[in-house]
Design an enzyme around this catalytic site. Structure first.
Site, PDB file in Angstrom:
ATOM      1  N   ASN A 132      94.795  24.793  51.334  1.00 18.85           N
ATOM      2  CA  ASN A 132      95.579  25.889  51.906  1.00 18.85           C
ATOM      3  C   ASN A 132      95.516  25.911  53.433  1.00 18.85           C
ATOM      4  OD1 ASN A 132      95.151  28.945  52.952  1.00 18.85           O
ATOM      5  ND2 ASN A 132      96.853  28.823  51.512  1.00 18.85           N
ATOM      6  N   GLY A 155      90.569  34.811  47.930  1.00 16.69           N
ATOM      7  CA  GLY A 155      90.458  33.391  47.583  1.00 16.69           C
ATOM      8  C   GLY A 155      89.546  32.642  48.537  1.00 16.69           C
ATOM      9  N   ASP A 156      89.226  31.435  48.187  1.00  8.91           N
ATOM     10  CA  ASP A 156      88.499  30.495  49.055  1.00  8.91           C
ATOM     11  C   ASP A 156      88.680  29.130  48.397  1.00  8.91           C
ATOM     12  OD1 ASP A 156      86.672  30.162  51.430  1.00  8.91           O
ATOM     13  OD2 ASP A 156      85.361  29.304  49.918  1.00  8.91           O
ATOM     14  N   THR A 167      95.749  31.740  57.316  1.00  8.48           N
ATOM     15  CA  THR A 167      94.576  31.117  57.947  1.00  8.48           C
ATOM     16  C   THR A 167      95.014  29.942  58.821  1.00  8.48           C
ATOM     17  OG1 THR A 167      93.284  31.765  56.030  1.00  8.48           O
ATOM     18  CG2 THR A 167      92.274  30.192  57.523  1.00  8.48           C
ATOM     19  N   LYS A 222      82.954  37.521  61.547  1.00  9.21           N
ATOM     20  CA  LYS A 222      84.381  37.194  61.531  1.00  9.21           C
ATOM     21  C   LYS A 222      85.209  38.452  61.294  1.00  9.21           C
ATOM     22  CE  LYS A 222      85.470  33.783  58.936  1.00  9.21           C
ATOM     23  NZ  LYS A 222      85.892  32.883  57.861  1.00  9.21           N
ATOM     24  N   GLN A 268      80.747  35.881  57.533  1.00  6.90           N
ATOM     25  CA  GLN A 268      81.889  36.769  57.298  1.00  6.90           C
ATOM     26  C   GLN A 268      81.720  38.110  58.021  1.00  6.90           C
ATOM     27  OE1 GLN A 268      84.190  35.409  54.715  1.00  6.90           O
ATOM     28  NE2 GLN A 268      85.636  36.784  55.686  1.00  6.90           N
ATOM     29  N   LYS A 290      80.694  37.763  50.202  1.00  9.28           N
ATOM     30  CA  LYS A 290      81.207  36.468  49.723  1.00  9.28           C
ATOM     31  C   LYS A 290      80.731  36.285  48.291  1.00  9.28           C
ATOM     32  CE  LYS A 290      83.475  32.741  51.002  1.00  9.28           C
ATOM     33  NZ  LYS A 290      84.639  32.615  51.906  1.00  9.28           N
TER      34      LYS A 290
HETATM   35  P1  NDP Z   1      91.238  24.469  49.373  1.00  8.74           P
HETATM   36  O1  NDP Z   1      90.448  24.421  48.126  1.00  8.74           O
HETATM   37  O2  NDP Z   1      92.664  24.861  49.319  1.00  8.74           O
HETATM   38  O3  NDP Z   1      91.152  23.057  50.131  1.00  8.74           O
HETATM   39  C1  NDP Z   1      89.953  22.486  50.501  1.00  8.74           C
HETATM   40  C2  NDP Z   1      90.234  21.114  51.043  1.00  8.74           C
HETATM   41  O4  NDP Z   1      89.028  20.535  51.511  1.00  8.74           O
HETATM   42  C3  NDP Z   1      90.770  20.158  49.984  1.00  8.74           C
HETATM   43  O5  NDP Z   1      91.592  19.209  50.616  1.00  8.74           O
HETATM   44  C4  NDP Z   1      89.484  19.503  49.461  1.00  8.74           C
HETATM   45  O6  NDP Z   1      89.698  18.236  48.873  1.00  8.74           O
HETATM   46  C5  NDP Z   1      88.703  19.374  50.743  1.00  8.74           C
HETATM   47  N1  NDP Z   1      87.261  19.379  50.441  1.00  8.74           N
HETATM   48  C6  NDP Z   1      86.569  20.313  49.744  1.00  8.74           C
HETATM   49  N2  NDP Z   1      85.268  19.968  49.644  1.00  8.74           N
HETATM   50  C7  NDP Z   1      85.168  18.795  50.293  1.00  8.74           C
HETATM   51  C8  NDP Z   1      84.089  17.921  50.549  1.00  8.74           C
HETATM   52  N3  NDP Z   1      82.856  18.208  50.107  1.00  8.74           N
HETATM   53  N4  NDP Z   1      84.355  16.803  51.266  1.00  8.74           N
HETATM   54  C9  NDP Z   1      85.605  16.521  51.720  1.00  8.74           C
HETATM   55  N5  NDP Z   1      86.658  17.311  51.503  1.00  8.74           N
HETATM   56  C10 NDP Z   1      86.443  18.421  50.809  1.00  8.74           C
HETATM   57  O7  NDP Z   1      90.422  25.429  50.362  1.00  8.74           O
HETATM   58  P2  NDP Z   1      90.925  26.180  51.653  1.00  8.74           P
HETATM   59  O8  NDP Z   1      91.916  25.358  52.381  1.00  8.74           O
HETATM   60  O9  NDP Z   1      91.277  27.563  51.261  1.00  8.74           O
HETATM   61  O10 NDP Z   1      89.567  26.291  52.489  1.00  8.74           O
HETATM   62  C11 NDP Z   1      89.143  25.258  53.371  1.00  8.74           C
HETATM   63  C12 NDP Z   1      88.060  25.800  54.262  1.00  8.74           C
HETATM   64  O11 NDP Z   1      88.565  26.914  55.005  1.00  8.74           O
HETATM   65  C13 NDP Z   1      86.796  26.327  53.564  1.00  8.74           C
HETATM   66  O12 NDP Z   1      85.685  26.111  54.392  1.00  8.74           O
HETATM   67  C14 NDP Z   1      87.077  27.816  53.468  1.00  8.74           C
HETATM   68  O13 NDP Z   1      85.879  28.565  53.348  1.00  8.74           O
HETATM   69  C15 NDP Z   1      87.751  28.043  54.802  1.00  8.74           C
HETATM   70  N6  NDP Z   1      88.560  29.247  54.884  1.00  8.74           N
HETATM   71  C16 NDP Z   1      89.622  29.439  54.034  1.00  8.74           C
HETATM   72  C17 NDP Z   1      90.392  30.561  54.162  1.00  8.74           C
HETATM   73  C18 NDP Z   1      91.611  30.768  53.355  1.00  8.74           C
HETATM   74  O14 NDP Z   1      92.340  31.740  53.622  1.00  8.74           O
HETATM   75  N7  NDP Z   1      91.937  29.911  52.413  1.00  8.74           N
HETATM   76  C19 NDP Z   1      90.054  31.622  55.135  1.00  8.74           C
HETATM   77  C20 NDP Z   1      88.981  31.263  56.027  1.00  8.74           C
HETATM   78  C21 NDP Z   1      88.251  30.136  55.869  1.00  8.74           C
HETATM   79  P3  NDP Z   1      89.782  18.131  47.265  1.00  8.74           P
HETATM   80  O15 NDP Z   1      91.130  18.665  46.904  1.00  8.74           O
HETATM   81  O16 NDP Z   1      89.607  16.678  47.002  1.00  8.74           O
HETATM   82  O17 NDP Z   1      88.645  18.961  46.742  1.00  8.74           O
END
Ligand code: NDP
Length: 444
Positions: free
Chosen positions: A240, A165-166, A209, A114, A111, A126
């Site tokens: 997300n 969030g994350d 994002t 970034k 982070q 974080k």
């Molecule tokens: P969400 O919780 O909204 O979604 C995560 C997605 O990934 C879900 O579809 C989830 O499936 C899947 N997932 C989580 N863990 C696993 C796993 N071990 N194996 C396979 N699939 C998995 O999170 P975000 O979309 O917010 O975040 C996704 C990534 O992006 C993360 O790495 C986060 O750190 C990064 N990120 C997010 C930001 C943001 O603004 N939201 C900003 C920058 C980075 P399921 O629903 O089944 O758990």
């Protein structure tokens, strides 16, 4: 032994059982070799790298809460305040059973760079907890969030540390945490980002994002004589980042044919139906089997497999280490021209190297997914001036930021004879500003 190797060894020794943190440090420091070697004497004397890999502060705390059966549950909460050289700590809160200190440290470390790359005044941090929001009632989520914030509120504030969030922390969780912060601290301030629009949130933060990922990908392709318009895209995840990456990719004329979750994945050769995906994931909070059931063109598969589908552009948007060497080999064999990371560190180190060696354009997460934190910083600005900007205003600032990020890392890579290596470029561009600020502020 070189300074970089010494510090990598030190990190492994001082932080045993934190493999993700080791991986992140190794990836960053390896790619900084040229700039560290060029300044080795000064950096050693000032212990720049030792300071960089040691968080300024880290908190680990108990989070007790009562479930719907009246039983007390106990989770562990974390907040790592990694580096405040260029601004207040900023970084998300992850709620997932896999969370431990090493994962939070890897995320906090990434982070720093970034946030620096966004060009905005935000330091790196974080946090999170091993709490699993899946299958919990709204009341249980609220009980957890209130307990988590009861402790966390001692360490954060609009001018010190502003979490967001994350994974597992969406608008609902941020709302409960914000309410608890306000209640205990008695101040109404922009202490969290990702807030609802009715209480200080920013328009376009939800989309930021995923949209930002596509703005950067579009620019990277354009600068390499290629086009997102008409491309076939594989996305992983369905949270997300994945949802809004899919939406923006389609707006830019690409066809997204896959999404996934932690139990399975969808191949939809007609192109993902974003409205249906949002209904399944954002409204019903259901599994992807429901998407497949409602969409005749979609095929549902258990387990992993997104990267086996032929595509021009791959966008890993789920979680860390989800794109392995074998996946990279499949992508190359299928003619993939670009990989841009929506998630944090979704590509393993060997997979990244393989992709780069085989001429695949590779945009690392710390640059490609910086749109989320950049828009969080825009939310902080709006909170500070107590104004709200329009969607178009925020979106156009986001686009400018992402295009600038790409050119900054492209330029940094060129300056250090690594043209086209955007991993090196991103780390150097992020590092230079942070180190400059650290050195200017003396030993602290
Ligand atoms: P969400 O919780 O909204 O979604 C995560 C997605 O990934 C879900 O579809 C989830 O499936 C899947 N997932 C989580 N863990 C696993 C796993 N071990 N194996 C396979 N699939 C998995 O999170 P975000 O979309 O917010 O975040 C996704 C990534 O992006 C993360 O790495 C986060 O750190 C990064 N990120 C997010 C930001 C943001 O603004 N939201 C900003 C920058 C980075 P399921 O629903 O089944 O758990």
């Amino acid at each position: 032994m070189s300074y970089v190797d010494e510090v990598i060894e030190l990190v492994v020794k001082q932080n045993p059982a934190e493999p993700e943190f080791h991986q992140a440090v190794k990836e960053v420091l390896e790619s900084l070799r040229a700039v560290v070697d060029a300044n080795e004497e000064q950096f050693r004397k000032e212990a720049v790298l030792e300071r960089l890999v040691n968080p300024e502060r880290q908190f680990k705390f108990r989070v007790p809460w009562v479930d719907d059966k009246g039983n007390v549950q106990v989770n562990t909460g974390y907040r790592v305040q990694f580096n405040s050289a260029i601004g207040p700590y900023k970084g998300g809160l992850r709620l997932h059973p896999s969370v431990n200190l090493g994962i939070i440290k890897f995320l906090g470390f990434e982070q720093i760079f970034k946030n620096s790359l966004t060009g905005l005044p935000i330091g790196g941090g974080k946090g999170g907890s091993d709490f699993d929001p899946k299958g919990k009632s709204d009341r249980e989520i609220m009980a957890f969030c209130q307990s988590f914030m009861t402790e966390l509120c001692k360490y954060i504030g609009a001018d010190t540390d502003v979490p967001a969030g994350d994974i597992g922390t969406g608008a609902r969780e941020i709302g409960y945490m914000f309410g608890q912060y306000k209640r205990i601290r008695g101040v109404y301030e922009g202490v969290l980002t990702g807030k609802g629009l009715s209480y200080g949130g920013s328009l376009a933060r939800t989309e930021a994002t995923g949209y930002g990922l596509l703005y950067l990908t579009e620019e990277m392709l354009k600068c390499n004589g290629k086009d997102i318009n008409g491309a076939t895209v594989c996305v992983s995840g369905s949270g997300n980042v994945a949802i809004y990456a899919t939406q923006k990719a389609q707006q830019l004329g690409a066809k997204v044919v896959t999404v996934s979750d932690s139990t399975g994945w969808i191949y939809d050769p007609e192109g993902i139906d974003v409205a249906l995906l949002k209904e399944v994931k954002e409204v019903k909070r259901a599994r992807l089997t429901e998407y497949a059931a409602a969409r005749p063109s979609a095929q549902y598969h258990e387990g992993r497999g997104v990267w086996s589908i032929k595509c021009d552009v791959a966008l890993p948007c789920a979680t860390q280490n989800e794109l392995s060497l074998d996946d990279a080999k499949a992508l190359v064999a299928n003619g993939c021209i670009a990989v841009a990371e929506g998630a944090n560190m979704p590509t393993t180190l060997d997979a990244t190297e393989y992709l780069q060696k085989n001429g695949v354009l590779f945009a690392p997460g710390k640059a490609a997914n910086a749109g989320g934190v950049a828009t969080s910083a825009l939310e902080m600005s709006q909170n500070s001036e107590r104004l709200s900007w329009t969607f178009e205003e925020v979106d156009s600032k986001l686009k400018n930021i992402m295009v600038n990020i790409f050119h900054n890392l492209d330029d940094a890579a060129k300056r250090y004879n690594s043209e086209g290596n955007y991993v090196v470029g991103a780390n150097i561009a992020g590092f230079e500003k942070v180190v400059d600020a650290m050195l200017a502020q003396g030993v602290c």
